[in-house]
Design an enzyme around this catalytic site. Structure first.
Site, PDB file in Angstrom:
ATOM      1  CB  VAL A 565      -0.813   0.315   1.241  1.00 53.34           C
ATOM      2  CG1 VAL A 565      -1.802   1.409   1.291  1.00 53.34           C
ATOM      3  CG2 VAL A 565      -1.948  -1.297   1.443  1.00 53.34           C
ATOM      4  CG  ASP A 677      -7.387 -11.641   7.846  1.00 52.24           C
ATOM      5  OD1 ASP A 677      -7.047 -12.195   8.520  1.00 52.24           O
ATOM      6  OD2 ASP A 677      -6.157 -11.702   7.232  1.00 52.24           O
TER       7      ASP A 677
END
Length: 887
Positions: A565, A677
């Site tokens: 990212v 998750d």
């Protein structure tokens, strides 16, 4: 079976012998177990296998090396009235039934053979000075020569000189077949004399007349067939009275006035002749194919003289060979053969016969046979003499297999012959190099280059440009026809052979073309340098790089297994955005596509962004990397916790974060989605700016705002989709996932309970990396796992409903030291702390159905303390530029 007791019959007080034998018998006799009907014992099986291995149909394979009978071949050709026409098919060998003898029955006119004694040949040194053959009267039992062509003179070398005393004669055999087969006394005596000569290792001193005794074989039969073609094309010249070559078997056809014919093209289906080293001396040549009803080809009788199966070589003046090999001379024969064949060993080479290969060139077969015999005899000389160079005098050489027994002498060849054969050898090597180069150019580039052979002679490398173009020899044509080259490749080979080394020099245009070709890949590579990937599939970039001429990369915000990212500046809106760049790996590309699908669904259900989940601005594919564009957020709650030295969040911040997290996950569950998750790394602060203050003389970071967003929907699964067996990160994994009992939305609630404990204490609840230890920690913190779950699981973690865990092990000690019951982790007994642990306990129930639902959790009294203004999510304004501390 019962045994009848008998009374002991005593005579004189002594028991009889029969009675003693009965006493020694066993009391109980166990009958032998009956075998099944087709039982075969081990011994009988061995006998059967041995009988199967016996094969009498092929005496050449299954009889001894020393048996002459097994080494014979049909020697008398079948006479035919018509001359043998020249054909492209190999000479057929007549089929012999296995029940018949190896040789045909002789005619009554054949006479027995008289063989010389060893001492009779080696004596009379005075005869060495004689220059021509001395004719001797033919006795009554002299050999009967075959019919000769008119105008030709064929001399038969006598067995003994006329000046020598007559040797002892052997008893005549009943027939030539018995002599050849070794069944009569003659073969035994010949074998004994041969052994005697080998033991004495004496040299033959007679130089005027040499007799070559030859037992015919299939190799000689094929050699004579090759010579049969010569009289048709060219008339045989009258040979001079020169000494015959000692290399009898295969050289005779080529040296009896039959010059080598240019080989015709060989059929593509014809297999190549195997190497010399691969030919077995006991191998029986296969019968060549011929048309049905065609009579077998007859050998010309004018070139062979026979006496009861013993053939004598006709003398010829032509001693040259065209096979490119040097003949064995008196001074360096062995060395020449070693140089030509590259062999230093004394291995016996097969001379009986090689597999019959269909060939259109009969002289080529003679060349191959000549190579076999010359190498065999030269190696035999070396072995018998014990020196590298054979002696000047001739010696008796015999084949160990009994094929040839001859008195070999020195060859009388000139230097011109040696030079010619050297030239042929060099030409053949150059041809092989040219063919190899032609194949390499066909498979690779179009430039034809020759391959230099390091073993080639220096003569071929001297003055390559000065050498005139040479016409293609017969060896070159034969090689090209065997390889069946295409027309284009054949033209290249012809050009290389004709032009010599001129073909190695490429033109300037070719060099310019080769230099200009790499420029195209350089342009492509220069374009790809901006989009290179590392070994893991991550996009390689640097600060200031542009993506799609819109986004400018500034720095990296995070990295994971999915990709990276980065913070980019969007030139269209002039704002900072977060760009998630997925790995260029198919597995992660597919996961990214699923994440895009989930984000589109969430954006459809939450257009006003009121449910604390992150929303995707856009997505695109960038050179195999799927890129997702999001609003720029702050750090995750885990990163902030780590940067704050794992100091727990204050209670009011924990309350606000828990409220937002439960609402975000509830929004997913309401839309039939399971995140699977959930962990602190996937919960981001909208603005992670903070202030630092000292608490107990230690710096402590205090957030300005605790608004969060839930991210990372790459593992999110719809209720109707396939559910993987293992999901979630290890520390936040529910027990039903570990036990492989199936999972659904309650597994997210378990993860939320673990996150709440971490927010309150600053440490992970279940710090482990192994399933059994993880279950042991659960039992240490929450109590025993229910028996129903222990019995339903297919894993091997339980024995009789109890966890298979040794409490005295080192792992058990670690679990006891780092885990304690849940309630003992409370720092105080204030109502808000107790209420928080009540919520955590209800979320960490073993049974998924007994676990608290998120709507129930949001109605818990713990959230009654949260102000109403914090229950509303903050609005993300695109014009604002959230900053991270330190920017």
């Amino acid at each position: 079976m019962p045994i009848l007791h008998q009374k002991i019959a005593s005579t004189g007080g002594q028991p009889s012998t029969n009675s003693l034998a009965l006493r020694r018998l066993p009391l109980v006799v166990i009958p032998r177990k009956r075998k099944y009907k087709n039982y075969v014992s081990r011994r009988r099986n061995t006998q059967l296998l041995a009988s199967l291995r016996r094969c009498v149909s092929d005496p050449n394979v299954y009889k001894s090396y020393n048996h002459w009978k097994a080494l014979l071949r049909p020697m008398t050709p079948i006479k035919s009235g018509a001359p043998t026409p020249k054909t492209v098919t190999p000479m057929p060998v007549p089929q012999i039934p296995p029940h018949q003898k190896m040789t045909p029955n002789p005619t009554p006119t054949q006479n027995p053979v008289q063989l010389p004694l060893p001492h009779a040949v080696s004596e009379k040194p005075g005869d060495k000075k004689s220059t021509g053959p001395t004719p001797s009267p033919v006795p009554s039992k002299a050999p009967i020569s075959a019919a000769k062509l008119p105008g030709t003179v064929t001399k038969v070398a006598p067995l003994l000189s006329a000046a020598q005393p007559p040797p002892k004669t052997l008893a005549p055999a009943p027939g030539a077949s018995e002599t050849n087969s070794g069944s009569g006394p003659v073969s035994k005596q010949v074998s004994g004399k041969l052994t005697e000569l080998k033991s004495k290792n004496g040299t033959v001193t007679e130089k005027t007349e040499k007799a070559v005794l030859r037992i015919p074989s299939s190799a000689s039969t094929r050699a004579k067939a090759a010579s049969a073609v010569a009289p048709e094309a060219n008339p045989a010249p009258v040979p001079t009275a020169t000494k015959p070559s000692p290399f009898a078997p295969a050289i005779a056809p080529l040296r009896d006035g039959a010059p080598a014919q240019p080989p015709a093209p060989i059929q593509a289906s014809a297999p190549l002749r195997p190497p010399v080293a691969k030919q077995n001396s006991l191998q029986k040549p296969p019968e060549p194919k011929r048309s049905v009803g065609a009579p077998p080809k007859a050998l010309p009788s004018e070139l062979v003289n026979k006496i009861d199966g013993i053939e004598f070589l006709p003398q010829s003046s032509n001693q040259n060979t065209d096979d490119g090999q040097q003949p064995t001379t008196s001074t360096g024969g062995a060395k020449a053969l070693r140089r030509a064949y590259g062999s230093k060993s004394g291995t016996t080479i097969c001379a009986i016969g090689s597999p019959n290969v269909p060939s259109t060139s009969q002289p080529q077969q003679g060349d191959n046979e000549k190579r076999l015999i010359e190498k065999k005899l030269s190696l035999r000389k070396k072995k018998l003499s014990g020196e590298g160079v054979p002696p000047a005098g001739s010696m008796l050489t015999g084949s160990k297999s009994g094929v040839e027994i001859g008195l070999s002498s020195n060859l009388t060849t000139t230097n011109n012959n040696n030079n010619k054969e050297q030239t042929d050898e060099q030409r053949a090597k150059k041809t092989v190099n040219a063919v190899a180069a032609a194949f390499s150019t066909q498979a690779g580039s179009g430039n034809a280059t020759t391959v230099d052979d390091p073993a080639s002679t220096t003569t071929s490398k001297e003055n390559p440009a000065a050498q005139p173009p040479k016409p293609k020899s017969a060896a070159v044509q034969n090689l090209i026809s065997q390889l069946q080259l295409p027309a284009s490749v054949s033209a290249k080979v012809d050009k290389i052979i004709a032009c010599g080394d001129k073909a190695r020099k490429p033109s300037r245009s070719g060099l310019q073309a080769s230099q200009a070709r790499p420029k195209v890949p350089e342009i492509v590579s220069s374009q790809r340098t901006q989009h290179q990937d590392d070994k893991d599939g991550h996009l390689i970039y640097s600060k200031g790089d542009f993506i799609l001429n819109r986004f400018t990369i500034y720095d990296t915000l995070g990295e994971g297994t999915f990709g990276k990212v980065v913070r980019v500046n969007d030139s269209l809106s002039d704002t900072f955005m977060a760009l998630k760049i997925i790995k260029n790996v198919s597995k992660y590309r597919e996961a990214a596509k699923l994440e895009v699908k989930v984000l589109q669904k969430l954006a459809e259900k939450d257009p006003e962004k009121k449910n604390w989940v992150i929303h995707m601005g856009s997505y695109f594919d960038y050179n195999g990397h799927i890129c997702l564009l999001f609003d720029l957020m702050g750090s995750s709650i885990f990163d902030f916790l780590k940067a704050n030295h794992y100091k727990p969040y204050p209670m009011e911040q924990t309350l606000h974060i828990t409220w937002q997290l439960c609402n975000a996950v509830k929004f997913l569950h309401d839309n039939k989605l399971t995140h699977t998750d959930l962990k602190p790394e996937n919960i981001l602060f909208v603005d992670s700016r903070y202030t630092t203050k000292l608490v107990d003389k230690k710096p402590l970071r205090v957030l300005h705002s605790t608004h969060v967003r839930l991210i990372d929907f790459g593992s999110a699964t719809f209720d109707h989709e396939h559910h993987s067996i293992i999901v979630s990160t290890r520390h936040y994994r529910a027990p039903e996932v570990i036990l492989e009992l199936g999972w659904s939305q309650p597994c997210d609630v378990w993860s939320i309970g673990c996150i709440l404990y971490e927010l309150y204490t600053g440490v992970t609840l279940f710090q482990t990396h192994e399933n059994r230890e993880h279950l042991a920690m659960m039992e240490r913190v929450l109590g025993d796992i229910p028996l129903r779950m222990a019995k339903r699981t297919k894993t091997k973690f339980f024995i009789n409903g109890r966890l298979d865990w040794v409490n005295t092990s080192a792992d058990a000690a670690y679990v006891r030291d780092n885990c304690k019951p849940l309630r003992r982790s409370m720092s105080c007994t204030d109502p808000e702390h107790v209420e928080l642990f009540e919520l955590i306990e209800n979320m960490l129930m073993f049974e998924p159905l007994a676990r608290m639902k998120l709507p129930e959790a949001l109605q818990h009294r713990y959230f009654n303390r949260l102000p109403e203004n914090l229950k509303i999510p903050c609005k993300m304004d695109a014009s604002t530029n959230p900053r991270i501390n330190g920017d």
